[in-house]
Design an enzyme around this catalytic site. Structure first.
Site, PDB file in Angstrom:
ATOM      1  N   PHE A 380       0.849  -1.190   0.000  1.00 17.70           N
ATOM      2  CA  PHE A 380       0.000   0.000   0.000  1.00 17.70           C
ATOM      3  C   PHE A 380       0.886   1.243   0.000  1.00 17.70           C
ATOM      4  CE2 PHE A 380      -4.195  -1.695   2.007  1.00 17.70           C
ATOM      5  CZ  PHE A 380      -4.210  -2.728   1.082  1.00 17.70           C
ATOM      6  N   GLU A 381       0.655   2.132  -0.937  1.00 16.38           N
ATOM      7  CA  GLU A 381       1.441   3.351  -1.067  1.00 16.38           C
ATOM      8  C   GLU A 381       0.504   4.555  -1.151  1.00 16.38           C
ATOM      9  OE1 GLU A 381       4.357   3.036  -4.188  1.00 16.38           O
ATOM     10  OE2 GLU A 381       4.884   0.976  -3.689  1.00 16.38           O
ATOM     11  N   GLY A 382       1.083   5.724  -1.412  1.00 19.03           N
ATOM     12  CA  GLY A 382       0.281   6.925  -1.614  1.00 19.03           C
ATOM     13  C   GLY A 382      -0.601   7.244  -0.421  1.00 19.03           C
TER      14      GLY A 382
END
Length: 595
Positions: A380-382
């Site tokens: 999971f990024e951003g």
């Protein structure tokens, strides 16, 4: 700064009200003239030293240099009498130099000067509380300013009684042991400034808090632990012993069926880029864990994850579904693990509702079952993870996207059992930055994503097979030495990995200590080539980082808090980019670990 200056100038008015010293008063500061170097003093981040010029008196003075978010605080703890008056003074030189006392039991005090081109005296005074027996006196500078100087620091007042050796800690207890680690906690001892943890009579670590995790243990083995308390007067007797037997190895948060040293890589399976498409059957044998990139949601908040092979129009050499599944089985037969990686740069996933949580579980299960996969990688990024205002304790999160992700992963682990492989690939912003900042902070205004992976990692640490933080595409991050470290060389990987294997207070709060992970749960994440991402590290520098962390050699200026021969290995973005770069990353790994 103008408002702050006005307030602090008001504090400076305390100079005029300092009480006269009594006949029985004495100077209680130890080595206040710094003639014995830094004896008796502690300076944050190694910021302090002594110099022969400029001095106010004698032949030495303190020189302390602020750096990054470290204000170069130098302090010592002094024994005092309760309900007594004291005058604190020092001669200082430099811009924004502060002098103060904390732990007074009444009102802590400080005074400062904005600009002292030559030595100038600062003084302030305070009265101790009815039960106060020690105070901390300190100097510090200001962020981003040059070095300051201090000399002839005095604390005038009645001397306190001698410091007593603290009593032995009580209440030593062990948490749930894993195959290689035991968490311990105990009751604080009055007057203690730190604690020593012993295993079988041998000291294994020091800590300032009342909990610690002893790592590097053997599976299915019995151990005995004790704790002592320490202060300037000495060390207490050891506590009563607690006996613990570690868990058996493998499964879940254990090895997950991985080799002692594993190479993890991402395979661009659903898209093409400049590195070209690599068929599953063509993945080199060096790669022990193959993360399929990426499963992505139908919308940011749906929780409905989908995965499909790269379209022929985009990837002319893509294999058929049947060939892809057969190649996965062949890799698994050769001892490799194949996982579905969820998220990536473009796959924002926010499980803000229980409906999204349940959709995540069912859709990820469908992908795992369809392709016969070994587990899940969370990438999971951003803006996938952020903390709600007021959610300030990583040990008991309340933010829905955090709570629902933890619940969803636990459901998947329960469904697939001990052999389920769980890995995570957060960015440094979501993990190590938590040493300085956590969420929006106690007063709001910080980026709510800061440290947002910490509650997820902590809640799932017993299920976690491998954490490989992305040591790339990162800004400079403060390490446990309170210095900033920048990506691209061995130093960054050493400092960032040391934080994971040592543990750290979240947002500097010692009462909220993120416990160390086990060495076999940690790998270093790097770009496989210069084209793969910012922060590429040459093979020579990767080798230095591994030498330092596993052997205690080639560490450079950073001093690690241990040596971990069981460090699991390396992760790369990506398998495709490494093949594009003639396999340099995998070859270096194989050469180092003798694969």
């Amino acid at each position: 700064m103008a408002v702050l200056s006005a307030g602090l100038l008001a504090a400076g008015a305390l100079v005029a009200t300092a009480p006269a010293a009594g006949a029985a008063d004495a100077d209680l500061a130890r080595n206040g003239g710094f003639e014995a170097g830094l004896d008796g003093w502690s300076c944050t981040g190694g910021s302090g030293t002594t110099v022969g010029t400029p001095v106010h008196g004698g032949t030495s003075a303190l020189k302390a240099t602020p750096a990054g978010s470290d204000n170069a605080r130098c302090s010592q703890t002094v024994t005092v009498k309760p309900d007594s008056a004291y005058t604190l003074g020092a001669w200082v030189q430099g811009s924004y130099v502060y002098l103060g006392a904390s732990g007074t039991g009444t009102t802590d005090v400080s005074t400062w000067t904005q600009s002292a081109g030559a030595y100038r005296q600062l003084t302030t005074s305070f009265r101790t509380g009815p039960t106060t027996t020690s105070v901390t006196v300190y100097t510090h500078g200001w962020y981003g300013t040059p070095a300051y100087y201090a000399d002839d620091l005095t604390l005038i007042g009645p001397g306190g009684g001698p410091v007593a050796v603290p009593a032995a800690p009580t209440g030593l207890r062990a948490g749930t042991a894993t195959a290689s680690a035991v968490p311990l906690s105990w009751t604080a001892s009055a007057g203690a400034t730190g604690y020593r943890v012993y295993r079988g009579g041998t000291k294994v670590l020091d800590t300032t808090g009342t909990s610690a995790t002893v790592t590097g243990l053997a599976a299915s083995s019995a151990y005995s632990f004790q704790v002592s308390a320490v202060n300037s007067a000495g060390e207490s007797a050891k506590s009563a012993a607690v006996s613990v037997t570690t868990a058996t190895g493998g499964g879940g948060g254990g090895n997950g069926g991985l080799p002692a040293h594993a190479l993890v890589g991402y395979l661009h399976s659903s898209f093409a880029n400049g590195s070209g498409y690599t068929r599953m059957a063509d993945v080199p044998d060096s790669w022990d864990v193959i993360n399929l990139a990426f499963g992505e949601p139908t919308s940011v908040t749906s929780g409905d994850i989908r995965f499909s092979l790269c379209p022929v129009a985009e990837c002319p050499n893509v294999e058929s579904e049947a060939e892809f599944k057969a190649a996965i089985k062949a890799k698994q037969a050769a001892g490799k693990k194949v996982l579905i990686s969820i998220g990536g740069q473009n796959g924002q996933v926010q499980l803000a509702s229980t409906a999204a949580r349940d959709a995540f579980v069912s859709s990820v299960s469908r992908i795992i079952d369809t392709y016969g996969l070994d587990g899940l990688d969370i990438d999971f990024e951003g803006h996938s993870l952020s903390l709600a205002t007021g959610d300030t304790d990583f040990r008991s999160p309340t933010t829905p996207v955090i709570v629902n992700l933890i619940s969803a992963v636990k459901s998947l682990k329960a469904k697939y059992g001990a052999g389920f492989v769980l890995t995570m690939a957060p960015e440094t912003f979501f993990v190590q930055l938590g040493y300085q900042y956590y969420g929006s902070g106690p007063w709001g205004g910080q980026d709510p994503r800061a440290g947002a992976y910490l509650p997820v990692i902590h809640a799932l640490r017993d299920d976690l097979t491998l954490l490989h933080v992305q040591d790339y595409n990162s800004g400079s991050i403060m390490g446990l030495d309170n210095q900033y470290h920048s990506m691209g060389g061995a130093d960054f990987h050493i400092a960032m990995t040391d934080m994971l294997l040592t543990g750290f207070p979240v947002a500097g709060d010692q009462s909220k200590f993120f416990p160390a992970l086990r060495p076999e749960q940690v790998a270093i994440g790097l770009p496989a080539s210069t084209q793969a991402g910012n922060g590429h590290t040459s093979p020579a520098e990767v080798t230095k980082a591994l030498d330092c962390l596993t052997k205690g050699t080639s560490c450079g200026t950073y001093r690690t808090h241990g040596t971990w021969s069981g460090l699991r290995g390396l992760m790369a973005w990506s398998i495709n980019w490494d093949r594009f770069n003639n396999g340099e990353f995998a070859k270096n790994f194989d050469a180092y670990f003798g694969s």
